[in-house]
Design an enzyme around this catalytic site. Structure first.
Site, mmCIF file in Angstrom:
data_model
loop_
_atom_site.group_PDB
_atom_site.id
_atom_site.type_symbol
_atom_site.label_atom_id
_atom_site.label_comp_id
_atom_site.label_asym_id
_atom_site.label_seq_id
_atom_site.Cartn_x
_atom_site.Cartn_y
_atom_site.Cartn_z
ATOM 1 N N ARG A 1 0.817 -1.218 0.000
ATOM 2 C CA ARG A 1 0.000 0.000 0.000
ATOM 3 C C ARG A 1 0.850 1.266 0.000
ATOM 4 O O ARG A 1 0.347 2.356 0.282
ATOM 5 C CB ARG A 1 -0.928 -0.001 1.223
ATOM 6 C CG ARG A 1 -1.911 -1.165 1.229
ATOM 7 C CD ARG A 1 -2.752 -1.171 2.489
ATOM 8 N NE ARG A 1 -3.607 -2.352 2.535
ATOM 9 C CZ ARG A 1 -4.402 -2.656 3.555
ATOM 10 N NH1 ARG A 1 -4.446 -1.860 4.598
ATOM 11 N NH2 ARG A 1 -5.145 -3.749 3.534
ATOM 12 N N TYR B 1 15.767 -2.987 -1.374
ATOM 13 C CA TYR B 1 16.306 -1.676 -1.042
ATOM 14 C C TYR B 1 17.012 -0.958 -2.181
ATOM 15 O O TYR B 1 17.309 0.236 -2.066
ATOM 16 C CB TYR B 1 17.201 -1.791 0.195
ATOM 17 C CG TYR B 1 16.378 -2.158 1.403
ATOM 18 C CD1 TYR B 1 15.627 -1.203 2.058
ATOM 19 C CD2 TYR B 1 16.292 -3.473 1.847
ATOM 20 C CE1 TYR B 1 14.822 -1.534 3.140
ATOM 21 C CE2 TYR B 1 15.499 -3.820 2.926
ATOM 22 C CZ TYR B 1 14.764 -2.846 3.569
ATOM 23 O OH TYR B 1 13.959 -3.180 4.624
ATOM 24 N N PHE C 1 23.452 -4.785 13.004
ATOM 25 C CA PHE C 1 22.770 -3.806 13.820
ATOM 26 C C PHE C 1 21.281 -3.803 13.495
ATOM 27 O O PHE C 1 20.545 -2.932 13.848
ATOM 28 C CB PHE C 1 23.361 -2.397 13.624
ATOM 29 C CG PHE C 1 23.472 -1.960 12.181
ATOM 30 C CD1 PHE C 1 22.400 -1.339 11.541
ATOM 31 C CD2 PHE C 1 24.632 -2.181 11.457
ATOM 32 C CE1 PHE C 1 22.485 -0.931 10.226
ATOM 33 C CE2 PHE C 1 24.731 -1.778 10.127
ATOM 34 C CZ PHE C 1 23.661 -1.149 9.519
#
Length: 426
Positions: free
Chosen positions: A104, A136, A426
């Site tokens: 969405r 990404y 991390f």
């Protein structure tokens, strides 16, 4: 309403709102993101550490009414770049959207808002590790470092020492030896691009050893390599062992190495000799080492290491001019880059990069001169730490050469003699 209840909420869809988290909302936010990552609850020791390390003022939450349905966080890091500088860097983390709210545009909204925030903070770089690498690239993150995982059969390889080291090995309590180990680690950071400064609190991450997450392995162990005369710390390794017995009472345990740091080749070899000769074990594993790790050249049979290559750190230039000015270059370069950036429009345009080579500094300013190389910001991220050459990226169709010779010149300048590497997640 808890995040668990939100996952099954059947009320009419509202347009989620995105805002910075309040400290009291951290547990709700974190639990929603655990659900986005499959639902497993972390051990209390793990959750407690991440709570203490979190920069709550950098945590974004997407709210559908009273429920958190997505989020994105960031840590404030310092990261080594080619040339030895350590630059302020946003460590992007805990990015996720609940299954009920995917497809969405919510992830895109979170990532875009986060990039704006990073830019406003004056950080030229953002980095992340990806649970799903395919996601990404569209937000401008390029694969900047790789990692090697190794599985080594004990007794099948020998470590060749580059020379005698006046070194004494001793076992030590991991927590008590941590301050000295952290000082040695800090001295190594500027020497390898991609390494992260461990700012206050982060020294606890290498020691994290929740009993519920050991999976049958021992508590964390630590071996120190010290100078025989002065006692000065020269290197260390942290590991855990799982001693297993076969049906014929033959030991077949595994040593899981967490990290190894050393000041010299001799000390590094001594530590690996120790790790590969622990009694009652037959296999030694380590999840992450640089692709140019010296162990590849120290052992008698590198094929026995069973090296496996995996993606590691994804790099994003949030401020192209600042990021390119602050890193070092391996050779002189003068080139005009035509950069495209969909999410950070302030980066789009032509940039003239100039450097006299190692130790000479660099400039990178906007220019009206004709472009000589064309590429997008994702490609710059892949090349930025020097582990992937611009020539290799051009061979994949990700760089267009507009002036003959510009590609070779820039590719040599961007390269790093030391492979970049992320030492911990991390």
């Amino acid at each position: 309403m808890t995040a668990d209840a939100a996952a099954s909420d059947t009320s009419p869809l509202r347009a989620p709102t995105i805002r910075t988290l309040n400290p009291a909302e951290w547990d709700t936010w974190y639990r929603a993101l655990e659900i986005a990552f499959g639902g497993r609850e972390e051990e209390p020791e793990e959750r407690g550490l991440w709570r203490e390390l979190s920069d709550v003022d950098r945590a974004l939450a997407a709210w559908d009414g009273p429920a958190v349905v997505g989020g994105a966080g960031a840590f404030s890091f310092g990261m080594a770049v080619p040339g030895g500088a350590v630059l302020p860097t946003a460590g992007v983390t805990m990015v996720g959207v609940l299954p009920t709210h995917r497809r969405r545009g919510l992830l895109t909204a979170l990532m875009s808002r986060q990039l704006d925030d990073i830019h406003e903070r004056g950080e030229a770089l953002a980095v992340l590790t990806a649970s799903e690498p395919a996601i990404y690239g569209r937000y401008g993150y390029g694969l900047g470092t790789w990692r090697l995982s190794l599985t080594i059969p004990r007794g099948k390889v020998r470590v060749h020492s580059p020379g005698d080291a006046a070194v004494r090995l001793r076992l030590a309590d991991p927590a008590e030896s941590s301050p000295a180990c952290e000082r040695l680690y800090a001295s190594r950071v500027p020497l390898r691009p991609g390494m992260l400064e461990r700012r206050p609190g982060w020294e606890r991450l290498p020691l994290l050893d929740a009993p519920g997450s050991r999976g049958g392995y021992s508590p964390l162990q630590c071996v120190l390599a010290q100078d025989r005369e002065s006692g000065r710390l020269l290197g260390y390794a942290r590991y855990a062992a799982n001693v297993a017995w076969g049906p014929t009472d033959i030991p077949g345990g595994t040593v899981k190495v967490r990290d190894v740091e050393a000041e010299s080749p001799q000390v590094y070899a001594a530590l690996w000799s120790f790790l590969l000769d622990l009694d009652l074990t037959e296999t030694v594993t380590i999840r992450s080492r640089p692709v140019d790790d010296p162990l590849l050249h120290l052992v008698s049979d590198p094929r026995r290491l069973e090296p496996r290559l995996s993606d590691s750190l994804f790099v994003r230039l949030v401020d192209v001019g600042a990021a390119l000015r602050e890193r070092g270059y391996a050779a002189p370069v003068e080139v005009v880059l035509d950069v495209t950036d969909e999410f950070c429009p302030w980066n789009t345009g032509r940039w003239k990069l100039h450097s006299g080579g190692p130790g000479k500094g660099a400039s990178c300013e906007r220019t009206a001169e004709s472009a000589e190389l064309a590429l997008n910001v994702r490609t710059l991220g892949s090349a930025y730490l020097g582990g992937t050459t611009l020539a290799a990226l051009a061979a994949a169709g990700r760089v267009t050469e507009l002036r003959q010779g510009a590609l070779a010149e820039a590719s040599r300048a961007f390269a790093s003699d030391i492979a970049p590497w992320l030492p911990h997640g991390f």
